[in-house]
Design an enzyme around this catalytic site. Structure first.
Site, PDB file in Angstrom:
ATOM      1  N   SER A 141      11.223  -0.787  -7.415  1.00  0.00           N
ATOM      2  CA  SER A 141      10.203   0.228  -7.219  1.00  0.00           C
ATOM      3  C   SER A 141      10.644   1.578  -7.766  1.00  0.00           C
ATOM      4  CB  SER A 141       9.889   0.371  -5.725  1.00  0.00           C
ATOM      5  OG  SER A 141       9.040   1.481  -5.514  1.00  0.00           O
TER       6      SER A 141
ATOM      7  N   HIS B  37       7.667  -2.068 -10.393  1.00  0.00           N
ATOM      8  CA  HIS B  37       6.780  -1.811  -9.257  1.00  0.00           C
ATOM      9  C   HIS B  37       6.471  -0.318  -9.199  1.00  0.00           C
ATOM     10  CE1 HIS B  37       4.809  -3.135  -5.582  1.00  0.00           C
ATOM     11  NE2 HIS B  37       5.238  -2.018  -5.009  1.00  0.00           N
TER      12      HIS B  37
ATOM     13  N   ASP C  11       4.434   2.513  -7.144  1.00  0.00           N
ATOM     14  CA  ASP C  11       3.782   2.826  -5.874  1.00  0.00           C
ATOM     15  C   ASP C  11       2.939   4.094  -5.985  1.00  0.00           C
ATOM     16  OD1 ASP C  11       4.705   0.809  -3.951  1.00  0.00           O
ATOM     17  OD2 ASP C  11       6.692   1.609  -4.372  1.00  0.00           O
TER      18      ASP C  11
ATOM     19  N   MET D 245       0.460   6.695  -3.878  1.00  0.00           N
ATOM     20  CA  MET D 245       0.072   7.140  -2.540  1.00  0.00           C
ATOM     21  C   MET D 245      -0.778   8.395  -2.665  1.00  0.00           C
ATOM     22  SD  MET D 245       3.731   6.678  -0.617  1.00  0.00           S
ATOM     23  CE  MET D 245       4.829   5.312  -1.069  1.00  0.00           C
TER      24      MET D 245
ATOM     25  N   HIS E 159       0.856  -0.771  -7.070  1.00  0.00           N
ATOM     26  CA  HIS E 159       0.503  -0.941  -5.653  1.00  0.00           C
ATOM     27  C   HIS E 159      -0.120   0.368  -5.185  1.00  0.00           C
ATOM     28  CE1 HIS E 159       2.234  -1.174  -1.278  1.00  0.00           C
ATOM     29  NE2 HIS E 159       0.930  -1.369  -1.299  1.00  0.00           N
TER      30      HIS E 159
ATOM     31  N   MET F  77      -1.699   2.608  -2.442  1.00  0.00           N
ATOM     32  CA  MET F  77      -1.853   2.876  -1.008  1.00  0.00           C
ATOM     33  C   MET F  77      -2.797   4.056  -0.889  1.00  0.00           C
ATOM     34  SD  MET F  77       2.170   2.294  -0.156  1.00  0.00           S
ATOM     35  CE  MET F  77       2.641   2.416  -1.897  1.00  0.00           C
TER      36      MET F  77
ATOM     37  N   MET G 120       3.687  -6.287   3.397  1.00  0.00           N
ATOM     38  CA  MET G 120       4.574  -5.153   3.623  1.00  0.00           C
ATOM     39  C   MET G 120       5.551  -5.477   4.757  1.00  0.00           C
ATOM     40  SD  MET G 120       3.845  -2.853   1.403  1.00  0.00           S
ATOM     41  CE  MET G 120       4.826  -1.509   2.092  1.00  0.00           C
TER      42      MET G 120
ATOM     43  N   ASP H 121       7.515  -6.404   0.236  1.00  0.00           N
ATOM     44  CA  ASP H 121       7.927  -5.042  -0.125  1.00  0.00           C
ATOM     45  C   ASP H 121       8.369  -4.294   1.124  1.00  0.00           C
ATOM     46  OD1 ASP H 121       8.216  -2.459  -1.037  1.00  0.00           O
ATOM     47  OD2 ASP H 121       6.159  -2.229  -1.741  1.00  0.00           O
TER      48      ASP H 121
END
Length: 217
Positions: free
Chosen positions: A7, A32, A34, A36, A65, A67, A136, A174
């Protein structure tokens, strides 16, 4: 063989291109990424512009990913940015089935994620159109958290559902993944292990990834 997806949340934000290039040298399988939004989780990270910026630095698949609230609004942006996978949270989308279909139409692999406190049965009706299910093993929003072992039965359930119904999704986990917890995740049936700080903060990241690759043995 198990896939390792380091990540970038744990990478040097001032050198994201270099960090992304390193993942290929370290024999990672995916990048990966992330995302947010400061609403679904309290942290804000990066978005489609950063994804587009790192795309030239790697030939590895970029595993995004998100979020975020209203994940459907990001589909076209990440498709244009070069994402290969786009995974959103079932908890953030009342129309997850439609969103999965839209991700596939945009040319990406479609994934759905669930938090540690979310029953895995919540996504049962989605499994036939998923390319990826992300479990998760920490609460989303920050790196460096400890592994929540109680989520492992979700991995086992997803593997059984895939075998029973002939589904083709990959199972990803993850949160808190290191050389030791990688073995637990692999034994439960995970196909992809996401690891941030354990890779990027290792004295020898390439060796750490190699150890995680051997987790299923």
């Amino acid at each position: 063989m198990i896939k390792i997806a380091p990540s970038l949340l744990s990478a040097d934000f001032a050198n994201m291109g270099g960090a992304t290039r390193k993942l290929g040298e370290w024999n990672a399988d995916l990048v990966h990424f992330d995302v947010m939004d400061g609403t679904f989780v309290s942290t804000i990270t990066f978005g489609p512009a950063m994804c587009a910026a790192i795309r030239p630095y790697t030939e590895l698949p970029i595993d995004v990913h998100i979020m975020v609230e209203h994940p459907e609004t990001y589909i076209d942006q990440f498709a244009k940015a070069g994402a290969d996978y786009l995974t959103f949270h079932a908890e953030a989308d009342a129309h997850a089935h439609r969103t999965l279909q839209a991700i596939r139409r945009a040319g990406m692999k479609a994934g759905v994620a669930i938090n540690p406190g979310t029953p895995v049965e919540m996504v049962q009706y989605l499994l036939s159109i998923c390319d990826l299910v992300l479990v998760m093993s920490v609460n989303p929003g920050a790196g460096g958290q400890s592994f929540i072992a109680e989520v492992l039965p979700k991995i086992e359930w997803l593997k059984k559902q895939r075998e029973a119904h002939g589904y083709t999704y990959e199972i990803e986990i993850d949160g808190g993944i290191n050389a030791d917890t990688a073995k637990l995740a692999a034994k439960a049936g995970a196909d992809i292990l996401v690891s941030g700080s354990s890779v990027f903060k290792a004295s020898d990241p390439k060796d750490m990834i190699a150890r995680m690759h051997r987790a299923e043995n």
